[in-house]
Motif scaffolding. Structure first.
Motif, PDB file in Angstrom:
ATOM      1  N   SER A 223       0.832  -1.193   0.000  1.00 26.67           N
ATOM      2  CA  SER A 223       0.000   0.000   0.000  1.00 26.67           C
ATOM      3  C   SER A 223       0.875   1.255   0.000  1.00 26.67           C
ATOM      4  O   SER A 223       2.095   1.189  -0.177  1.00 26.67           O
ATOM      5  N   THR A 224       0.262   2.391   0.244  1.00 22.56           N
ATOM      6  CA  THR A 224       0.869   3.708   0.008  1.00 22.56           C
ATOM      7  C   THR A 224       2.290   3.881   0.561  1.00 22.56           C
ATOM      8  O   THR A 224       3.161   4.395  -0.155  1.00 22.56           O
ATOM      9  N   PRO A 225       2.604   3.493   1.808  1.00 20.42           N
ATOM     10  CA  PRO A 225       3.978   3.704   2.274  1.00 20.42           C
ATOM     11  C   PRO A 225       5.035   2.997   1.437  1.00 20.42           C
ATOM     12  O   PRO A 225       6.214   3.360   1.500  1.00 20.42           O
ATOM     13  N   SER A 226       4.622   2.017   0.630  1.00 20.76           N
ATOM     14  CA  SER A 226       5.570   1.352  -0.268  1.00 20.76           C
ATOM     15  C   SER A 226       5.979   2.246  -1.429  1.00 20.76           C
ATOM     16  O   SER A 226       6.910   1.910  -2.172  1.00 20.76           O
ATOM     17  N   SER A 227       5.279   3.360  -1.584  1.00 19.15           N
ATOM     18  CA  SER A 227       5.594   4.292  -2.670  1.00 19.15           C
ATOM     19  C   SER A 227       6.413   5.486  -2.194  1.00 19.15           C
ATOM     20  O   SER A 227       6.688   6.402  -2.979  1.00 19.15           O
ATOM     21  N   TYR A 228       6.795   5.508  -0.921  1.00 16.76           N
ATOM     22  CA  TYR A 228       7.522   6.667  -0.381  1.00 16.76           C
ATOM     23  C   TYR A 228       8.905   6.844  -1.000  1.00 16.76           C
ATOM     24  O   TYR A 228       9.472   7.938  -0.957  1.00 16.76           O
ATOM     25  N   PRO A 245       3.078 -14.192  -5.010  1.00 13.68           N
ATOM     26  CA  PRO A 245       2.154 -13.257  -5.673  1.00 13.68           C
ATOM     27  C   PRO A 245       2.130 -11.905  -4.963  1.00 13.68           C
ATOM     28  O   PRO A 245       2.060 -11.835  -3.727  1.00 13.68           O
ATOM     29  N   PHE A 246       2.167 -10.856  -5.772  1.00 17.11           N
ATOM     30  CA  PHE A 246       2.311  -9.477  -5.283  1.00 17.11           C
ATOM     31  C   PHE A 246       1.156  -8.654  -5.844  1.00 17.11           C
ATOM     32  O   PHE A 246       0.851  -8.732  -7.043  1.00 17.11           O
ATOM     33  N   MET A 247       0.487  -7.878  -4.978  1.00 17.89           N
ATOM     34  CA  MET A 247      -0.598  -7.009  -5.425  1.00 17.89           C
ATOM     35  C   MET A 247      -0.444  -5.626  -4.793  1.00 17.89           C
ATOM     36  O   MET A 247       0.185  -5.484  -3.737  1.00 17.89           O
ATOM     37  N   THR A 248      -1.030  -4.612  -5.451  1.00 23.34           N
ATOM     38  CA  THR A 248      -0.834  -3.232  -4.992  1.00 23.34           C
ATOM     39  C   THR A 248      -2.160  -2.486  -4.896  1.00 23.34           C
ATOM     40  O   THR A 248      -3.126  -2.802  -5.593  1.00 23.34           O
ATOM     41  N   GLU A 249      -2.177  -1.482  -4.037  1.00 22.27           N
ATOM     42  CA  GLU A 249      -3.347  -0.620  -3.885  1.00 22.27           C
ATOM     43  C   GLU A 249      -2.890   0.804  -3.610  1.00 22.27           C
ATOM     44  O   GLU A 249      -1.712   1.073  -3.387  1.00 22.27           O
ATOM     45  N   ARG A 253       0.074   1.584  -6.456  1.00 22.65           N
ATOM     46  CA  ARG A 253      -0.218   1.050  -7.785  1.00 22.65           C
ATOM     47  C   ARG A 253       0.929   1.399  -8.741  1.00 22.65           C
ATOM     48  O   ARG A 253       1.330   2.559  -8.851  1.00 22.65           O
ATOM     49  N   GLY A 254       1.445   0.392  -9.401  1.00 20.81           N
ATOM     50  CA  GLY A 254       2.504   0.604 -10.375  1.00 20.81           C
ATOM     51  C   GLY A 254       3.914   0.511  -9.830  1.00 20.81           C
ATOM     52  O   GLY A 254       4.864   0.563 -10.610  1.00 20.81           O
ATOM     53  N   ILE A 255       4.091   0.364  -8.508  1.00 14.90           N
ATOM     54  CA  ILE A 255       5.463   0.253  -7.995  1.00 14.90           C
ATOM     55  C   ILE A 255       6.132  -1.001  -8.558  1.00 14.90           C
ATOM     56  O   ILE A 255       7.362  -1.056  -8.683  1.00 14.90           O
ATOM     57  N   VAL A 256       5.322  -2.003  -8.857  1.00 14.32           N
ATOM     58  CA  VAL A 256       5.719  -3.104  -9.739  1.00 14.32           C
ATOM     59  C   VAL A 256       4.641  -3.172 -10.806  1.00 14.32           C
ATOM     60  O   VAL A 256       3.448  -3.138 -10.502  1.00 14.32           O
ATOM     61  N   PHE A 262       4.958 -11.840 -11.601  1.00 14.57           N
ATOM     62  CA  PHE A 262       4.533 -12.152 -10.231  1.00 14.57           C
ATOM     63  C   PHE A 262       3.707 -11.028  -9.597  1.00 14.57           C
ATOM     64  O   PHE A 262       3.424 -11.078  -8.398  1.00 14.57           O
ATOM     65  N   CYS A 263       3.335 -10.025 -10.395  1.00 16.70           N
ATOM     66  CA  CYS A 263       2.430  -8.978  -9.897  1.00 16.70           C
ATOM     67  C   CYS A 263       1.064  -9.198 -10.530  1.00 16.70           C
ATOM     68  O   CYS A 263       0.943  -9.285 -11.750  1.00 16.70           O
ATOM     69  N   PHE A 264       0.045  -9.245  -9.689  1.00 19.21           N
ATOM     70  CA  PHE A 264      -1.287  -9.603 -10.172  1.00 19.21           C
ATOM     71  C   PHE A 264      -2.295  -8.479 -10.002  1.00 19.21           C
ATOM     72  O   PHE A 264      -3.490  -8.706  -9.869  1.00 19.21           O
ATOM     73  N   GLY A 265      -1.772  -7.235 -10.037  1.00 18.38           N
ATOM     74  CA  GLY A 265      -2.635  -6.084 -10.209  1.00 18.38           C
ATOM     75  C   GLY A 265      -3.222  -5.491  -8.957  1.00 18.38           C
ATOM     76  O   GLY A 265      -2.639  -5.525  -7.873  1.00 18.38           O
ATOM     77  N   PHE A 266      -4.399  -4.957  -9.150  1.00 12.46           N
ATOM     78  CA  PHE A 266      -5.091  -4.095  -8.198  1.00 12.46           C
ATOM     79  C   PHE A 266      -5.634  -4.913  -7.023  1.00 12.46           C
ATOM     80  O   PHE A 266      -6.471  -5.802  -7.202  1.00 12.46           O
ATOM     81  N   PHE A 267      -5.150  -4.597  -5.806  1.00  9.55           N
ATOM     82  CA  PHE A 267      -5.709  -5.262  -4.630  1.00  9.55           C
ATOM     83  C   PHE A 267      -6.951  -4.504  -4.178  1.00  9.55           C
ATOM     84  O   PHE A 267      -6.888  -3.542  -3.418  1.00  9.55           O
ATOM     85  N   ASP A 268      -8.090  -4.947  -4.684  1.00 12.40           N
ATOM     86  CA  ASP A 268      -9.389  -4.392  -4.303  1.00 12.40           C
ATOM     87  C   ASP A 268     -10.402  -5.525  -4.435  1.00 12.40           C
ATOM     88  O   ASP A 268     -10.654  -6.021  -5.533  1.00 12.40           O
ATOM     89  N   LEU A 269     -10.966  -5.932  -3.319  1.00 11.29           N
ATOM     90  CA  LEU A 269     -11.835  -7.107  -3.306  1.00 11.29           C
ATOM     91  C   LEU A 269     -13.039  -6.947  -4.212  1.00 11.29           C
ATOM     92  O   LEU A 269     -13.560  -7.934  -4.742  1.00 11.29           O
TER      93      LEU A 269
END
Length: 571
Positions: A223-228, A245-249, A253-256, A262-269
């Motif tokens: 999530s967001t702190p991963s983009s700092y 498996p890696f997902m982002t929100e 988004r887009g850090i990978v 191994f990135c499977f996109g948008f983490f939103d249920l």
């Protein structure tokens, strides 16, 4: 023969409060200010102009804050907004949003003369008190000599832990007051901000890797702190080593790239089926992901009771919130993942098996599900619009989404391919920010093309900022999905209560509004018109708006809310 001047001291140089502010901003590396003119910041604006700062004058202070927070997130530097007292009141919603987006911005507000505080002076409100409730900290500069240390305290607060906005009120007489230059102490940025990353203990790193290595169904959610920081290569190396498996929100988004194997996109249920595989996981590594409502507060049915949770968090207060965790590591996300990578290469990791293949199959099936809505109909389906746009997109384009059903399909369909290039509303859900966000994105990344995807309801909040884009020659392509409704709420009302209430709008000519403000504008009513109009918008000189007539159709997310509510759940 004496001239009578011998023995006299050199006159001491004077400096006023506004100059002290600008000097402090320069030492922080600030060169761009988002603002709107008003009485109580006129001394500051005058000096900012003299000193060559880039001043982006907006049409509303809330929009100025949205631009400052976007600038901060895209550049990694401090965003600054300067407003007057009524403007401070207008800026408050933006500050609330900046807390949600975790954007390090400094909100500087002028006010009437300090010497007349609490006497019924013009436009007197408790600026600091109001700001304190919606920022990480708020201060009043009562003496120009205190401005540098107050600003350094505010800036440090903005960047430490989970990032966010801070506020400083500088009354107009403090801006104008002169003091002797030798009475003022300025601070270099590296003397008041942490420059050494916070990392985890070796024992914690070894423990984390052992847990992950023994997992059968692990998942990583960033999530967001991963983009700092600029940590893409660190994350890529780690998931390529571990094959997890890696997902982002959010801002992550887009850090990978979503196209990484191994990135499977948008983490939103509610927007991406693959995110729901977290319910089958046995180990979860959260990189700055809050244990909030988006994952059932960290509990079942979203997070299995037996799943082991490893939480890497910049703010220790968030550790174990709402549920206990197996292991916590507090510090900077990128450097800690780098530590994990150094340890991970000592272990053997399974080749991608059924678990990874399940993600790949789910992502493919989800895309096929969305693509069934790409049909030529009049009015157009939202998915037809996003599919048409997708054919024109390049890897370095910036895409900004607002809320609502129209933008939902774009968020679910269009991939994030690069860091800081794919933005949508934070969980606060404040509509209308996509227009100013996209304008600031173009300012921060002038070489990139910027596309703004917004519904007609959301567009209305900050539509006048097209004037800002025109005046500052910031080319943004606005794709307004016009279904003549507050679409998501109308569909919720129909689903829950059987009828809409005050959620209908008109098929307004937003294209003519854009033309009136000096931008290129076109009305697009049929599928055949869309692609040629989009190409004209891309190739024209300045900002461009396409007023696209679309169907009002409920999104899967809104449908899920209806079904959940009918079953007795919450919104």
């Amino acid at each position: 023969m004496k001239n009578g001047l011998e023995g006299l001291k050199e006159p001491l140089l004077k400096i006023n409060g506004a100059q002290i502010i600008t000097n402090s901003l320069r030492m922080e590396g600030v060169d761009t200010i988002f603002t709107l003119a008003g009485d109580h910041i006129l001394p500051l604006l005058d000096i900012l102009d003299d000193e060559g700062f880039t001043l982006i004058d907006c049409r509303h202070e809330q929009a100025a804050v949205h631009m400052a927070e976007t600038w901060a997130r895209m550049t990694g530097n401090l965003g600054v907004v300067a407003v007057t007292t009524p403007g401070h009141a207008n800026a408050i919603p933006g500050l609330i949003n900046a807390m949600s987006t975790e954007s390090p911005i400094l909100n500087i507000a002028g006010s009437s003369d300090l010497r007349n505080y609490h006497r019924g002076i013009m436009q007197e409100i408790d600026q600091v008190g109001i700001a304190r409730t919606v920022t990480k900290g708020a201060w009043l500069a009562h003496d120009p000599r205190r401005i540098p240390d107050l600003m350094t305290t505010a800036i440090r607060t903005a960047f430490e832990g989970r990032r966010g906005p801070v506020h400083l009120t500088v009354p107009v007489d403090v801006q104008s007051a002169e003091v002797e230059e030798n009475e003022v102490t300025f601070y270099q940025a590296d003397t008041y901000k942490r420059v050494t990353p916070i990392t985890a203990s070796n024992d914690s790193i070894v423990n984390a890797i052992q847990i992950l290595n023994n997992a059968a169904r692990p998942i990583i959610v960033a999530s967001t702190p991963s983009s700092y920081g600029d940590w893409t290569k660190i994350f890529e190396k780690f998931i390529e080593t571990t094959r997890i498996p890696f997902m982002t929100e959010e801002a992550a988004r887009g850090i990978v790239s979503d196209e990484h194997p191994f990135c499977f996109g948008f983490f939103d249920l509610s927007q991406h089926t693959a995110a729901n595989l977290i319910k089958d996981s046995d180990v979860i590594l959260f990189l700055g992901k809050l244990l909030d409502f988006t994952i059932g507060f960290g509990s079942k049915p979203v997070i299995p009771d037996q799943a082991k949770v490893i939480q890497i968090e910049t703010d220790p207060i968030q550790i174990g919130r709402n549920r206990g965790v197996e292991l916590s590591l507090v510090g900077d996300i990128g450097p800690i993942v780098s530590q994990l990578q150094e340890e991970a290469i000592k272990y053997n990791w399974d080749q991608p098996g059924e678990w990874v293949q399940k993600f790949r199959d789910t992502v493919r099936n989800h895309r096929e599900y969305l693509e069934q809505f790409i049909t030529k109909e009049t009015p157009m389906r939202s998915m037809f619009v996003h599919h048409t746009l997708a054919k024109q997109l390049k890897d370095d384009d910036v895409i900004v989404f607002d809320g609502g059903d129209y933008a939902y399909y774009g968020r679910a369909y269009l991939p994030a391919k690069a860091p800081r290039s794919w933005y949508y509303l934070p969980n606060l859900g404040m509509l209308g920010q996509a227009v100013p966000v996209s304008i600031a994105a173009k300012l921060a990344r002038p070489e990139a093309r910027v596309f703004c995807i917004t519904g007609d309801g959301a567009f209305g909040f900050n539509a006048m900022e097209i004037d800002t884009a025109v005046r500052h020659k910031l080319k943004v392509i606005f794709l307004v999905g016009n279904d003549a409704a507050w679409g998501i709420d109308k569909n919720l009302q129909i689903g829950l209560y059987g009828k809409p209430v005050i959620t209908d709008l008109a098929h307004s000519r937003y294209d003519l509004v854009a033309q009136g403000l000096g931008a290129h504008g076109e009305l697009v009513e049929s599928p055949e018109e869309l692609e040629p109009a989009l190409l004209r918008a891309i190739n024209c000189e300045g900002p461009a708006l396409l007023n696209i007539i679309v169907q009002s159709q409920i999104s899967p997310r809104a449908q899920a809310v209806v079904e959940n509510r009918k079953a007795g759940g919450g919104l």
